[in-house]
Design a protein around this motif. Structure first.
Motif, mmCIF file in Angstrom:
data_model
loop_
_atom_site.group_PDB
_atom_site.id
_atom_site.type_symbol
_atom_site.label_atom_id
_atom_site.label_comp_id
_atom_site.label_asym_id
_atom_site.label_seq_id
_atom_site.Cartn_x
_atom_site.Cartn_y
_atom_site.Cartn_z
ATOM 1 N N ALA A 1 0.856 -1.261 -0.052
ATOM 2 C CA ALA A 1 -0.194 0.166 -0.031
ATOM 3 C C ALA A 1 0.969 1.635 -0.067
ATOM 4 O O ALA A 1 1.987 1.332 0.652
ATOM 5 C CB ALA A 1 -0.838 0.121 1.086
ATOM 6 N N VAL A 2 0.293 2.269 -0.813
ATOM 7 C CA VAL A 2 1.172 3.468 -0.858
ATOM 8 C C VAL A 2 0.590 4.239 0.293
ATOM 9 O O VAL A 2 -0.619 4.347 0.807
ATOM 10 C CB VAL A 2 0.983 4.307 -2.153
ATOM 11 C CG1 VAL A 2 1.636 3.411 -3.254
ATOM 12 C CG2 VAL A 2 -0.562 4.584 -2.345
ATOM 13 N N GLU A 3 1.559 5.153 0.865
ATOM 14 C CA GLU A 3 1.161 6.073 1.858
ATOM 15 C C GLU A 3 0.226 6.982 1.738
ATOM 16 O O GLU A 3 -0.368 7.548 2.903
ATOM 17 C CB GLU A 3 2.553 6.597 2.612
ATOM 18 C CG GLU A 3 3.229 7.678 1.575
ATOM 19 C CD GLU A 3 4.303 8.252 2.411
ATOM 20 O OE1 GLU A 3 4.301 8.418 3.508
ATOM 21 O OE2 GLU A 3 5.076 8.936 1.581
ATOM 22 N N SER A 4 -0.072 7.417 0.522
ATOM 23 C CA SER A 4 -1.032 8.396 0.102
ATOM 24 C C SER A 4 -2.444 7.773 0.105
ATOM 25 O O SER A 4 -3.568 8.587 -0.228
ATOM 26 C CB SER A 4 -0.754 9.035 -1.055
ATOM 27 O OG SER A 4 -0.872 8.136 -2.285
ATOM 28 N N THR A 5 -2.493 6.316 0.334
ATOM 29 C CA THR A 5 -4.185 5.888 0.366
ATOM 30 C C THR A 5 -4.767 6.608 1.444
ATOM 31 O O THR A 5 -4.690 6.845 2.454
ATOM 32 C CB THR A 5 -4.087 4.444 0.583
ATOM 33 O OG1 THR A 5 -2.890 3.689 -0.169
ATOM 34 C CG2 THR A 5 -5.228 3.874 0.444
ATOM 35 N N ALA B 1 -10.113 3.543 1.832
ATOM 36 C CA ALA B 1 -9.786 2.638 0.393
ATOM 37 C C ALA B 1 -9.367 1.353 0.808
ATOM 38 O O ALA B 1 -8.506 0.924 1.679
ATOM 39 C CB ALA B 1 -8.692 3.454 -0.226
ATOM 40 N N ILE C 1 -6.770 -1.946 -0.043
ATOM 41 C CA ILE C 1 -5.389 -2.269 -0.526
ATOM 42 C C ILE C 1 -5.209 -3.662 -0.793
ATOM 43 O O ILE C 1 -4.079 -3.638 -1.335
ATOM 44 C CB ILE C 1 -4.571 -1.610 0.772
ATOM 45 C CG1 ILE C 1 -4.492 -2.603 2.053
ATOM 46 C CG2 ILE C 1 -4.676 -0.213 0.922
ATOM 47 C CD1 ILE C 1 -3.644 -2.578 3.124
ATOM 48 N N ILE D 1 -8.138 0.898 4.813
ATOM 49 C CA ILE D 1 -7.435 1.702 5.733
ATOM 50 C C ILE D 1 -8.398 2.342 6.647
ATOM 51 O O ILE D 1 -9.360 2.976 6.381
ATOM 52 C CB ILE D 1 -6.670 2.542 5.005
ATOM 53 C CG1 ILE D 1 -5.671 2.077 3.801
ATOM 54 C CG2 ILE D 1 -5.900 3.543 5.966
ATOM 55 C CD1 ILE D 1 -4.483 1.341 4.565
ATOM 56 N N GLU E 1 4.811 13.364 -0.970
ATOM 57 C CA GLU E 1 3.535 13.882 -0.661
ATOM 58 C C GLU E 1 3.523 15.348 -0.675
ATOM 59 O O GLU E 1 4.739 16.015 -0.613
ATOM 60 C CB GLU E 1 3.320 13.480 0.807
ATOM 61 C CG GLU E 1 3.128 12.051 1.016
ATOM 62 C CD GLU E 1 3.070 11.597 2.192
ATOM 63 O OE1 GLU E 1 2.026 11.479 2.971
ATOM 64 O OE2 GLU E 1 4.278 11.368 3.064
#
Length: 783
Positions: free
Chosen positions: A275-279, A283, A285, A327, A375
């Protein structure tokens, strides 16, 4: 006969009914013969009963395969002597069509093969007539022909294919479905319709009850996951299942319905998710899946995280029966990069028969790896609320916003104001430190709040931007003076008394003090007409200081009122109250506020003033008329140039020196037209368009002047460029027959003042201009 019957039973059991029926028919014939013989021998023919002359029932096998005309029986009357005088007649069901009778012998035959399933019994009537007289020898009698059944119909099922289901893992003997066949043969006689059921296909899984056709399970532990569908063939056979009986079959499609006998299981007990941290929060994953061979609600599963988790949650997709990892809180690569938790899966519906000894749940481990992304900047607050006083000068400090790059690189950030949110450009921001200052002075009374957006942008990556709303509240400063709350229409009666209330006033202030408004009202203490009473509730009363006001002396008073507030610094203003003097009735109701027209001190009345006004108007009209006449009289003459030959006609007003006076008028010019310049244009007007000059043929010498003038007149009349006053030039010569008689100065009066030119007005419109010129110069008119 009993011996033959026994032999038939041994060798042809299936034709027992046929043998019995044939025997019974033969026995009936013997009985009829015996009855006939007995009646004759006893001599009781005339004494017998009404129906004693015939047998009342016959038996016939269906589907007879013998001759086309099957013998049924014989009718015989005691009146029949065998001499042919008796006639037998048959009526009723099928008479004449299905059944025929021999009129002489009384033998009855069937014309075709009969079917008991179509009609089991026929009722007929028999008559005995004298052939010669047609008289009835015997009363009518009724008899039946009964069709005996044979096994000619096979059993039939209602459906060719039956569909049924039974739960898997059912116990032996569990009823599945009942199939029933029918046989059209006679069920009350013999075994033609007695059915026996058997299973031809489907063993050893199922069995069938031979009497009622009920299909049951015959094998324990049938598992749907191993085999789900079965085809079973059932046979129904008549004649109680004996050899030679007829049979029919049907197919039964049996499906094993599912029961929850299989627990869910993970094929892989370890899952890895990235998972990308901007999720964003909420949302998904990743997804995980457990297998359950059951179907329907027996395969419904529920996923949970063992012990729960702060960052992640798992929910079940009801359509795919997958576990969806979502998340709960934002991910931060710089804070934590790896997570691990355990997931449990179990069925939502359990069957109590199968939970013993089986673990209806399974477990798997999920590892989540967080990936870094670039970010956008993050503000320390969202939103910002800043307060500033409205008297702040341009360039003053308002507040500071701060943002940082959340990535590990911590890239520098620059700030800017979205000018779409600051169209008036009231504020500015330092692009480096985020300090907000004013560009213009602020006015709270114009706008109490200013909502602007500050944009933070990474310097190395301008695409990474973040906005934050900044709400700037303008604090009030006492910079506005109070004023009247409205426009007042105030009046005072002429007969008012001193101390009378004429108006209550109030004030408003656009400022907003912290403790509320407190207004103070005052007027000049030396005002002789009015005074003010401050009620200390932000209102004041205007009172009269004296009585007896007069519209004649003063119809309106202007009363300055000073209003002060309690702010800091104190603001005050002067508002003027207009007080009209009006006529009122005894109760103080206003009647009229217009000032009366009173006589002057010199004794002039209103009528005299009106007369004077009319005189002034008449004088003005006379002056205007005189000026108009002067303007008309002073209009410049049409012909100005003195060089034109017509000028002598216009200005000719002296007697002259007679014919020898050639300086005044050169008559020779008229007599010698060749000397005139043919190309010379007219000078009295400016022609609108140029036309080619038409030169006339020269007139012979010694041509009379009159003929010359007439020629010129015709030319000018036909000339399209000629002005309307060509007559001035044309009629300059006296000529004969002129209404004006002679224009020559030879016959004129001695002095110019003796001439009267009023008669020129009577010569017609052609002489209008001439009349205006000479009448205007009359000495009498000048005065």
């Amino acid at each position: 006969k009993p011996l033959c019957l026994f032999v038939c039973l041994l060798f042809w059991p299936s034709r027992l009914n046929d043998i019995f029926l044939n025997a019974s028919g033969l026995w009936g014939m013997l009985l009829r013969w015996r009855l006939k013989s007995k009646n004759v021998s006893d001599g009781k023919i005339l004494q017998r009963s009404k129906r004693g002359w015939m047998w009342n029932q016959f038996f016939l096998l269906e589907e007879y395969t013998g001759n086309d005309h099957q013998y049924v029986g014989k009718l015989h009357s005691n009146m029949d002597k065998g001499d042919g005088n008796v006639k037998y007649i048959l009526t009723g069901d099928g008479a004449g069509t299905l059944f025929l009778i021999d009129e002489k012998s009384g033998d009855i035959h069937a014309t075709k093969r009969l079917d008991r399933e179509e009609k089991a019994m026929y009722t007929l009537n028999a008559k005995v007539l004298d052939r010669n007289t047609n008289a009835e020898l015997e009363p009518d009698t009724e008899f039946n022909i009964k069709i005996h059944d044979i096994n000619d119909n096979a059993p039939k099922f209602a459906k060719e294919i039956y569909f049924a289901s039974v739960p898997e893992m059912s116990e032996v003997g569990t009823s599945v479905v009942t199939v029933t066949a029918t046989d059209a043969d006679d069920q009350t006689y013999g075994n033609s319709a007695k059915l026996v059921y058997s299973i031809l296909q489907g063993q050893p899984y199922f069995s069938v009850d031979s009497e009622n056709g009920t299909i049951k399970t015959a094998l324990p532990g049938m598992d749907r996951e191993v085999k789900e569908n079965y085809q079973v063939v059932i046979q129904a056979k008549d004649m109680a299942g004996q050899m030679g009986g007829l049979s029919g079959t049907t197919t039964v499609s049996i499906t094993l319905s599912d029961v929850n006998d299989s627990p869910p299981r993970f094929a892989n007990h370890s899952f890895r998710v990235t998972a990308v941290e901007s999720t964003v929060i909420g949302a998904a994953i990743g997804r995980i899946k457990a297998d359950d061979p059951d179907v329907g609600r027996n395969a419904e599963m529920e996923y949970t995280i063992v012990g729960g988790h702060d960052i992640f949650n798992i929910i079940t997709d009801q359509i795919t029966q997958e576990g969806v990892i979502i998340i709960k809180k934002p991910l931060d690569y710089e804070t934590k990069r790896d997570y691990e938790f355990r997931v449990e899966v179990k069925n939502t519906y359990l069957d109590a028969r199968f939970i013993h000894g089986l673990q209806f749940k399974d477990y798997a481990t999920v590892k989540v790896t967080v990936e870094d992304v670039d970010e956008p900047p993050i503000f320390t607050r969202n939103p910002y609320i800043i307060e500033v006083h409205e008297d702040t000068a341009a360039g003053s400090f308002v507040g500071v916003v701060s943002a940082r790059d959340p990535d590990a690189d911590n890239k520098p950030v620059k700030y800017s104001i979205d000018r779409h949110t600051d169209l008036e450009r009231l504020f500015n921001i330092d692009s480096v430190n985020g300090t907000i200052t004013t560009l213009k002075a602020l006015d709270r009374e114009t706008s109490k709040w200013h909502n602007i957006s500050v944009v933070a942008t990474e310097i190395n990556n301008p695409r990474q931007t973040t906005r934050v709303p900044v709400f700037i509240k303008v604090l009030d400063v006492n910079d506005n003076a109070p004023e009247f709350a409205m426009s007042y229409d105030t009046f005072v009666c002429e007969n008012v008394k001193a101390g009378q209330l004429i108006q209550t006033i109030s004030a408003v202030d656009t400022d907003e003090p912290l403790v509320g408004h407190k207004f103070v009202f005052s007027i000049s203490p030396t005002n002789p007409n009015f005074t003010i009473d401050d009620r200390e509730d932000n209102t004041a009363n205007i009172l009269t200081r004296r009585g007896g006001f007069s519209r004649r002396e003063m119809s309106m008073y202007l009363l300055p009122v000073v209003i002060s507030d309690n702010g800091y610094p104190i603001q005050s203003s002067t508002s003027t109250l207009i007080v009209r003097v009006c006529a009122c009735d005894s109760r103080g109701n206003m009647q009229s506020c217009n000032p009366e027209v009173l006589p002057f001190s010199d004794g002039l009345t209103t009528g005299a003033l009106v007369a004077i006004l009319l005189c002034v108007i008449i004088l003005l009209m006379i002056v205007v008329l005189f000026a108009a006449l002067r303007r008309q009289r002073k209009k410049e003459p049409l012909i100005i140039s003195k060089e034109d030959v017509r000028d002598n006609v216009v200005s000719y007003n002296d007697e002259g020196g007679g014919e020898e006076d050639t300086q005044a008028f050169d008559i020779g010019t008229l007599r010698n037209p060749e000397v005139m310049d043919a190309n010379k244009l007219r000078r009295d007007i400016i022609p609108e368009m140029l036309f080619p000059f038409r030169r006339t043929s020269p007139i012979k010498d010694n041509t009379d002047v009159r003929d010359f003038i007439n020629g010129r007149l015709q030319e000018n009349d036909s000339d399209p460029t000629a002005p309307p006053y060509d007559s001035l030039a044309t009629y300059a010569y006296e000529g004969t027959g002129s209404l004006a008689e002679s224009l020559s100065s030879l016959e004129s009066a001695a002095t110019e003042g003796d001439q009267e030119y009023d008669y020129l007005s009577n010569w017609g419109p052609q002489f209008k201009k001439l009349a205006e010129m000479y009448i205007g110069k009359s000495p009498g008119r000048e005065t």
